[in-house]
Design an enzyme around this catalytic site. Structure first.
Site, short mmCIF file in Angstrom:
data_model
loop_
_atom_site.label_atom_id
_atom_site.label_comp_id
_atom_site.label_asym_id
_atom_site.label_seq_id
_atom_site.Cartn_x
_atom_site.Cartn_y
_atom_site.Cartn_z
N THR A 140 1.09 -1.25 -0.13
CA THR A 140 0.38 0.21 0.49
C THR A 140 1.13 1.49 0.08
OG1 THR A 140 -1.59 1.31 1.97
CG2 THR A 140 -0.60 -0.18 2.63
N CYS A 190 -1.52 4.67 -5.56
CA CYS A 190 -2.67 4.13 -5.00
C CYS A 190 -2.58 2.77 -5.03
CB CYS A 190 -3.94 5.15 -4.81
SG CYS A 190 -4.88 3.65 -3.60
#
Length: 231
Positions: free
Chosen positions: A83, A196
């Site tokens: 992430t 992202c």
């Protein structure tokens, strides 16, 4: 082959992409029936998301540090946090374990430097776009970072949490993202970082003439390279 410790589940939608890309990368390098040596700790993202939006980063750091320690005990040789946003607490995680961390922003900066990209747009969660923890890693490499305006940032953030993290792919959201990519290009960005790990589920290079740098693909490729270093 080194064992990759993958800290995932943020969201599982992108973690499965990591798993696929890493195994495809190992097979491409070694051939035959080869696949990656990998241990995965997948968190409950609902818990993490609530803490993010409350601003309780200390508790997210504790949870992820405990998870990283589990990966260390399971035999991981190095750590990959699947992430972008949770690299905000990467320093705390690094302090908690003895494992080297393959930082997603550093991996991305390396590829941008190789491609001589010096002005780049950044899409991601509000935390990644607005806070310094991510952009400063790129800026340290001499890369100027442009972010969308406030309304665009709100749109990008909402789509990530309300759609992409839940596996929803909306054509209207795709067009909204592509419009934002185009506006960043008009402001001088030579390329745009998909900062992202879910954004690559929505837009791809075939959708735009503006060069896109998918951090999931870059991070996974670097993980393969590190796992196979010395072979």
């Amino acid at each position: 082959m080194k064992t990759i410790g993958l800290l995932g589940g943020m969201s599982w939608e992108s973690t499965q992409t990591y798993y696929r890309l890493i195994n495809e990368g190992v097979k491409a390098r070694l051939g035959g029936l080869h696949s990656a040596k990998l241990v995965l700790y997948s968190v409950d993202f609902a818990e993490i998301e609530a803490l993010q939006h409350r601003g309780d980063w200390a508790e997210t750091a504790r949870i992820l540090s405990d998870a990283a320690l589990s990966l260390q005990k399971a035999g991981a040789d190095f750590l990959v946090i699947g992430t972008n946003t949770m690299h905000k607490v990467a320093p705390e995680i690094e302090q908690a374990v003895r494992l080297p961390l393959l930082h997603i922003a550093d991996a991305t900066a390396q590829v941008l430097e190789q491609d001589r990209v010096t002005h780049v747009g950044l899409l991601g969660t509000r935390f990644t776009m607005e806070q310094a923890f991510y952009r400063e890693r790129l800026e340290a490499a001499g890369i100027e970072v442009l972010i969308p305006d406030q309304a665009q940032r709100d749109s990008v953030h909402r789509v990530i949490y309300e759609e992409l993290c839940q596996g929803e792919i909306n054509p209207d959201s795709r067009q909204a993202y592509l419009d934002i990519v185009a506006s960043l290009s008009e402001r001088g960005a030579q390329a745009v970082i998909l900062g992202c790990t879910e954004i690559g589920l929505l837009i791809r290079q075939a959708d735009t003439s503006v060069p896109l740098y998918d951090t999931t693909e870059i991070h996974a490729a670097q993980a393969v390279k590190q796992a196979l270093s010395g072979q």
